[in-house]
Motif scaffolding. Sequence first.
Motif, mmCIF file in Angstrom:
data_model
loop_
_atom_site.group_PDB
_atom_site.id
_atom_site.type_symbol
_atom_site.label_atom_id
_atom_site.label_comp_id
_atom_site.label_asym_id
_atom_site.label_seq_id
_atom_site.Cartn_x
_atom_site.Cartn_y
_atom_site.Cartn_z
ATOM 1 N N VAL A 70 0.878 -1.157 0.000
ATOM 2 C CA VAL A 70 0.000 0.000 0.000
ATOM 3 C C VAL A 70 0.916 1.208 0.000
ATOM 4 N N ILE A 71 0.687 2.120 -0.921
ATOM 5 C CA ILE A 71 1.507 3.316 -1.008
ATOM 6 C C ILE A 71 0.615 4.550 -1.039
ATOM 7 N N ALA A 72 0.947 5.537 -0.235
ATOM 8 C CA ALA A 72 0.229 6.810 -0.221
ATOM 9 C C ALA A 72 0.859 7.710 -1.279
ATOM 10 N N CYS A 73 0.044 8.166 -2.226
ATOM 11 C CA CYS A 73 0.545 8.998 -3.325
ATOM 12 C C CYS A 73 -0.616 9.836 -3.834
ATOM 13 N N SER A 74 -0.410 11.121 -4.012
ATOM 14 C CA SER A 74 -1.518 11.990 -4.413
ATOM 15 C C SER A 74 -2.174 11.525 -5.711
ATOM 16 N N ALA A 75 -1.400 11.146 -6.726
ATOM 17 C CA ALA A 75 -1.940 10.610 -7.986
ATOM 18 C C ALA A 75 -3.170 11.396 -8.450
ATOM 19 N N LEU A 76 -3.008 12.704 -8.579
ATOM 20 C CA LEU A 76 -4.150 13.598 -8.780
ATOM 21 C C LEU A 76 -4.785 13.546 -10.160
ATOM 22 N N THR A 77 -4.039 13.194 -11.196
ATOM 23 C CA THR A 77 -4.607 13.215 -12.544
ATOM 24 C C THR A 77 -4.560 11.828 -13.173
ATOM 25 N N ARG A 78 -5.362 11.686 -14.213
ATOM 26 C CA ARG A 78 -5.374 10.406 -14.940
ATOM 27 C C ARG A 78 -4.010 10.104 -15.539
ATOM 28 N N SER A 79 -3.335 11.129 -16.063
ATOM 29 C CA SER A 79 -2.020 10.890 -16.663
ATOM 30 C C SER A 79 -1.016 10.451 -15.600
ATOM 31 N N ARG A 86 -1.781 8.780 -12.854
ATOM 32 C CA ARG A 86 -2.152 7.399 -12.505
ATOM 33 C C ARG A 86 -1.741 6.436 -13.620
ATOM 34 N N GLN A 87 -1.776 6.902 -14.864
ATOM 35 C CA GLN A 87 -1.376 6.045 -15.979
ATOM 36 C C GLN A 87 0.113 5.708 -15.909
ATOM 37 N N ILE A 88 0.934 6.642 -15.491
ATOM 38 C CA ILE A 88 2.370 6.349 -15.334
ATOM 39 C C ILE A 88 2.548 5.216 -14.329
ATOM 40 N N ILE A 89 1.816 5.278 -13.231
ATOM 41 C CA ILE A 89 1.902 4.228 -12.216
ATOM 42 C C ILE A 89 1.419 2.901 -12.800
ATOM 43 N N LEU A 90 0.315 2.932 -13.522
ATOM 44 C CA LEU A 90 -0.205 1.708 -14.144
ATOM 45 C C LEU A 90 0.736 1.165 -15.208
ATOM 46 N N ASP A 91 1.423 2.044 -15.920
ATOM 47 C CA ASP A 91 2.397 1.579 -16.921
ATOM 48 C C ASP A 91 3.524 0.793 -16.263
ATOM 49 N N LEU A 137 -3.048 23.695 -1.042
ATOM 50 C CA LEU A 137 -4.238 22.856 -1.166
ATOM 51 C C LEU A 137 -5.093 23.266 -2.363
ATOM 52 N N GLY A 138 -5.277 24.563 -2.567
ATOM 53 C CA GLY A 138 -6.083 25.041 -3.694
ATOM 54 C C GLY A 138 -5.545 24.570 -5.031
ATOM 55 N N SER A 139 -4.218 24.595 -5.197
ATOM 56 C CA SER A 139 -3.641 24.138 -6.468
ATOM 57 C C SER A 139 -3.846 22.639 -6.651
ATOM 58 N N GLN A 140 -3.866 21.892 -5.549
ATOM 59 C CA GLN A 140 -4.114 20.448 -5.668
ATOM 60 C C GLN A 140 -5.559 20.186 -6.099
ATOM 61 N N PHE A 141 -6.518 20.908 -5.539
ATOM 62 C CA PHE A 141 -7.910 20.728 -5.964
ATOM 63 C C PHE A 141 -8.096 21.132 -7.431
ATOM 64 N N GLU A 142 -7.366 22.150 -7.890
ATOM 65 C CA GLU A 142 -7.451 22.558 -9.298
ATOM 66 C C GLU A 142 -6.917 21.472 -10.216
ATOM 67 N N THR A 143 -5.904 20.756 -9.759
ATOM 68 C CA THR A 143 -5.267 19.702 -10.550
ATOM 69 C C THR A 143 -6.057 18.398 -10.516
ATOM 70 N N LEU A 144 -6.756 18.132 -9.419
ATOM 71 C CA LEU A 144 -7.435 16.849 -9.186
ATOM 72 C C LEU A 144 -8.422 16.492 -10.296
ATOM 73 N N GLU A 145 -8.281 15.270 -10.792
ATOM 74 C CA GLU A 145 -9.241 14.681 -11.738
ATOM 75 C C GLU A 145 -9.818 13.432 -11.082
ATOM 76 N N GLU A 146 -11.138 13.359 -11.033
ATOM 77 C CA GLU A 146 -11.790 12.182 -10.448
ATOM 78 C C GLU A 146 -11.382 10.928 -11.206
ATOM 79 N N LEU A 147 -11.468 9.804 -10.517
ATOM 80 C CA LEU A 147 -11.202 8.532 -11.182
ATOM 81 C C LEU A 147 -12.203 8.339 -12.320
ATOM 82 N N ALA A 148 -11.708 7.960 -13.473
ATOM 83 C CA ALA A 148 -12.581 7.656 -14.607
ATOM 84 C C ALA A 148 -13.149 6.253 -14.417
ATOM 85 N N PRO A 149 -14.317 5.971 -15.004
ATOM 86 C CA PRO A 149 -14.895 4.631 -14.877
ATOM 87 C C PRO A 149 -13.963 3.522 -15.390
ATOM 88 N N THR A 150 -13.057 3.862 -16.288
ATOM 89 C CA THR A 150 -12.138 2.869 -16.845
ATOM 90 C C THR A 150 -10.900 2.648 -15.977
#
Length: 165
Positions: free
Chosen positions: A76-85, A87-92, A126-139
Amino acid sequence: MKPLIVVAGVSGSGKSTIGIELAARLGVPFIDGDELHPDSNVQKMAIGIPLDDEDRWPWLWRVGNSLREAEGTGLVIACSALTRSYRQIILDAESRTRFVMLEGSPELLARRLKKRKGHFMPPTLLGSQFETLEELAPTEPGFTVSVTDSPTEIVDEIIERLQAM
């Protein structure tokens, strides 16, 4: 197979608190992704400068590689992983990764950050993180969990939802 999980979310959402308890309950190691940041990133954030993508890419690869290297033990790793791109690097790096996105209101998380001591991430970012945050996509492999309950209740929900995946 042992689980490979990223507990994600903006600063103050409880990634480390939830991640530590989740790892203990699953019987796998825990890593705070903040420990994988290069010193240059920590220095920027400590003086209130948001990271840009060029700062984040090497860090995200480190996160993904840590997960790949933990295939036998789980992690288990704690990581902000705020955007889909991001998260994709991690998945790659490790395609079996599952994301647990922690969600809370800006007001709640700002209150938490103001109480936190000894962390390099100032509440002003914190505000810049909320601006960057992308919800998890269904995929994307994972789900979102509210952080309004107690850590134990949040981890109970996460384990239940992981078992259903």
